[in-house]
Design a protein around this motif. Structure first.
Motif, mmCIF file in Angstrom:
data_model
loop_
_atom_site.group_PDB
_atom_site.id
_atom_site.type_symbol
_atom_site.label_atom_id
_atom_site.label_comp_id
_atom_site.label_asym_id
_atom_site.label_seq_id
_atom_site.Cartn_x
_atom_site.Cartn_y
_atom_site.Cartn_z
ATOM 1 N N ASN A 35 0.813 -1.218 0.000
ATOM 2 C CA ASN A 35 0.000 0.000 0.000
ATOM 3 C C ASN A 35 0.845 1.265 0.000
ATOM 4 N N ASN A 36 2.143 1.089 -0.244
ATOM 5 C CA ASN A 36 3.083 2.206 -0.309
ATOM 6 C C ASN A 36 3.171 2.961 1.007
ATOM 7 N N LEU A 37 3.204 2.213 2.107
ATOM 8 C CA LEU A 37 3.366 2.800 3.431
ATOM 9 C C LEU A 37 4.561 2.162 4.130
ATOM 10 N N PRO A 38 5.342 2.960 4.863
ATOM 11 C CA PRO A 38 6.431 2.366 5.631
ATOM 12 C C PRO A 38 5.869 1.495 6.754
ATOM 13 N N VAL A 39 6.521 0.370 6.984
ATOM 14 C CA VAL A 39 6.051 -0.564 8.017
ATOM 15 C C VAL A 39 7.102 -0.621 9.130
ATOM 16 N N PHE A 40 6.848 0.127 10.196
ATOM 17 C CA PHE A 40 7.733 0.107 11.357
ATOM 18 C C PHE A 40 7.480 -1.156 12.170
ATOM 19 N N ASP A 41 8.541 -1.696 12.754
ATOM 20 C CA ASP A 41 8.379 -2.839 13.657
ATOM 21 C C ASP A 41 7.694 -2.412 14.945
ATOM 22 N N LEU A 42 7.977 -1.190 15.391
ATOM 23 C CA LEU A 42 7.416 -0.701 16.653
ATOM 24 C C LEU A 42 7.329 0.815 16.629
ATOM 25 N N LEU A 43 6.152 1.328 16.996
ATOM 26 C CA LEU A 43 5.969 2.751 17.227
ATOM 27 C C LEU A 43 5.581 2.948 18.682
ATOM 28 N N LEU A 44 6.294 3.842 19.353
ATOM 29 C CA LEU A 44 5.986 4.202 20.733
ATOM 30 C C LEU A 44 5.384 5.595 20.727
ATOM 31 N N LEU A 45 4.105 5.667 21.038
ATOM 32 C CA LEU A 45 3.366 6.921 20.989
ATOM 33 C C LEU A 45 3.009 7.384 22.392
ATOM 34 N N GLY A 46 2.792 8.667 22.515
ATOM 35 C CA GLY A 46 2.234 9.235 23.730
ATOM 36 C C GLY A 46 0.862 9.806 23.434
ATOM 37 N N MET A 47 0.224 10.366 24.448
ATOM 38 C CA MET A 47 -1.047 11.062 24.256
ATOM 39 C C MET A 47 -1.078 12.299 25.134
ATOM 40 N N GLY A 48 -1.374 13.450 24.543
ATOM 41 C CA GLY A 48 -1.521 14.666 25.311
ATOM 42 C C GLY A 48 -2.886 14.740 25.975
ATOM 43 N N PRO A 49 -3.063 15.640 26.923
ATOM 44 C CA PRO A 49 -4.358 15.787 27.591
ATOM 45 C C PRO A 49 -5.510 16.084 26.629
ATOM 46 N N ASP A 50 -5.197 16.674 25.459
ATOM 47 C CA ASP A 50 -6.218 16.982 24.458
ATOM 48 C C ASP A 50 -6.476 15.829 23.501
ATOM 49 N N GLY A 51 -5.803 14.694 23.715
ATOM 50 C CA GLY A 51 -5.995 13.540 22.842
ATOM 51 C C GLY A 51 -5.100 13.528 21.625
ATOM 52 N N HIS A 52 -4.103 14.422 21.557
ATOM 53 C CA HIS A 52 -3.205 14.401 20.396
ATOM 54 C C HIS A 52 -2.140 13.339 20.569
ATOM 55 N N THR A 53 -1.604 12.879 19.452
ATOM 56 C CA THR A 53 -0.445 12.001 19.448
ATOM 57 C C THR A 53 0.457 12.429 18.309
ATOM 58 N N CYS A 54 1.762 12.145 18.434
ATOM 59 C CA CYS A 54 2.729 12.729 17.504
ATOM 60 C C CYS A 54 2.471 14.232 17.470
ATOM 61 N N SER A 55 2.422 14.835 16.295
ATOM 62 C CA SER A 55 1.957 16.223 16.209
ATOM 63 C C SER A 55 0.660 16.266 15.404
ATOM 64 N N LEU A 56 -0.201 15.297 15.688
ATOM 65 C CA LEU A 56 -1.542 15.229 15.105
ATOM 66 C C LEU A 56 -2.514 15.724 16.171
ATOM 67 N N PHE A 57 -2.999 16.945 15.980
ATOM 68 C CA PHE A 57 -3.827 17.602 16.989
ATOM 69 C C PHE A 57 -5.296 17.604 16.587
ATOM 70 N N PRO A 58 -6.189 17.660 17.581
ATOM 71 C CA PRO A 58 -7.625 17.720 17.262
ATOM 72 C C PRO A 58 -7.958 18.930 16.397
ATOM 73 N N GLU A 59 -8.862 18.694 15.455
ATOM 74 C CA GLU A 59 -9.399 19.759 14.602
ATOM 75 C C GLU A 59 -8.325 20.434 13.754
ATOM 76 N N ARG A 60 -7.262 19.718 13.461
ATOM 77 C CA ARG A 60 -6.225 20.222 12.563
ATOM 78 C C ARG A 60 -6.149 19.299 11.350
ATOM 79 N N PRO A 61 -5.815 19.834 10.179
ATOM 80 C CA PRO A 61 -5.888 19.024 8.950
ATOM 81 C C PRO A 61 -4.897 17.867 8.895
ATOM 82 N N GLN A 62 -3.823 17.921 9.671
ATOM 83 C CA GLN A 62 -2.812 16.868 9.588
ATOM 84 C C GLN A 62 -3.376 15.484 9.908
#
Length: 256
Positions: free
Chosen positions: A133-160
């Motif tokens: 599907n032309n996507l990179p396949v990581f063996d492991l991603l370690l994510l966090g979650m901000g109090p607003d529910g964001h992860t990485c730099s993907l924020f609520p109500e933002r186009p990213q």
């Protein structure tokens, strides 16, 4: 209700935040070992914040690090010497000249922000296997979650959060400083073989409940739904709304 929980496979709850670091590093090392045995390399994505200190012991415990490829799930648009740099923070805690630090891929901030995002995607494409599907396949991603529910730099109500045409995108108006960043996109997260979300603190408990149950898809973390399932690692404070009647005197594991 069963279908709502289908994407979340496991929740591990520790009594306190300071009990998470060692077992989290154990998980990373186990997945690294199996990935290297199967594919000859270990492709890891890490996040910033409190996770950096949790992963400190990897610098002395990791083996075969020449086969590790470590990318930032998101990065601030600043030099590695800046205190805001995630990559720089890992280098400082692991040691600038350590073997594991040499496996980090920094963002090239000598470029414009858009060129920086494209260059980071190019680095991923060069070093991480891609799916049909032309996507990179990581063996492991370690994510966090901000109090607003964001992860990485993907924020609520933002186009990213809706970006589907690239593996890495930019954000130039982050609601959380610093404003300019690059981030992997949701399709990349959901293509990973293993995804762990590490979250602590009572201020996140309500959104932990919403995101594990996927009842509010306006929260970016609620959209993390890889085919292999998500594993949450929480402290008791963050798990309070999800398991309100449970006392945590030792680690407990729940299958959802």
């Amino acid at each position: 209700l069963e279908s709502i929980f289908k994407m979340t496979s496991k929740v591990r709850v520790y009594p306190t935040k300071n009990l998470i670091a060692d077992p989290l590093c154990d998980i990373v090392l186990d997945i690294a070992s199996s990935s290297i045995k199967s594919n000859g390399k270990f492709c890891l994505g890490v996040s910033g914040g409190s996770m950096i200190n949790m992963l400190e012991s990897l610098s002395t415990r990791a083996s075969n690090v020449e086969k590790w490829f470590i990318f930032m799930c998101d990065e601030r648009y600043c030099t590695v010497n800046d205190q805001d740099s995630n990559c720089g923070s890992y280098k400082r805690i692991w040691g600038e000249k350590s073997a594991i630090s040499s496996r980090l891929f920094p963002a090239d901030v000598s470029l414009s922000l858009s060129e920086c995002a494209m260059a980071y995607e190019s680095d991923i494409k060069t070093n991480i296997p891609y799916s049909q599907n032309n996507l990179p396949v990581f063996d492991l991603l370690l994510l966090g979650m901000g109090p607003d529910g964001h992860t990485c730099s993907l924020f609520p109500e933002r186009p990213q959060i809706s970006c589907k045409d690239s593996a890495v995108t930019l954000i130039d108006n982050s609601p959380k400083p610093p404003p300019r960043r690059i981030t992997i996109t949701l399709p990349v997260i959901n293509a990973a073989k293993n995804v762990f979300i590490i979250t602590t603190g009572k201020e996140k408990a309500e959104n932990v409940l919403k995101c594990t149950r996927r009842t509010d898809l306006s929260l970016p973390v609620a959209n993390v739904a890889p085919a292999t399932g998500v594993e949450w690692i929480l402290d008791a404070a963050a798990a309070h709304e999800l398991f309100p009647d449970t006392e945590f005197s030792e680690v407990q594991i729940f299958n959802l």
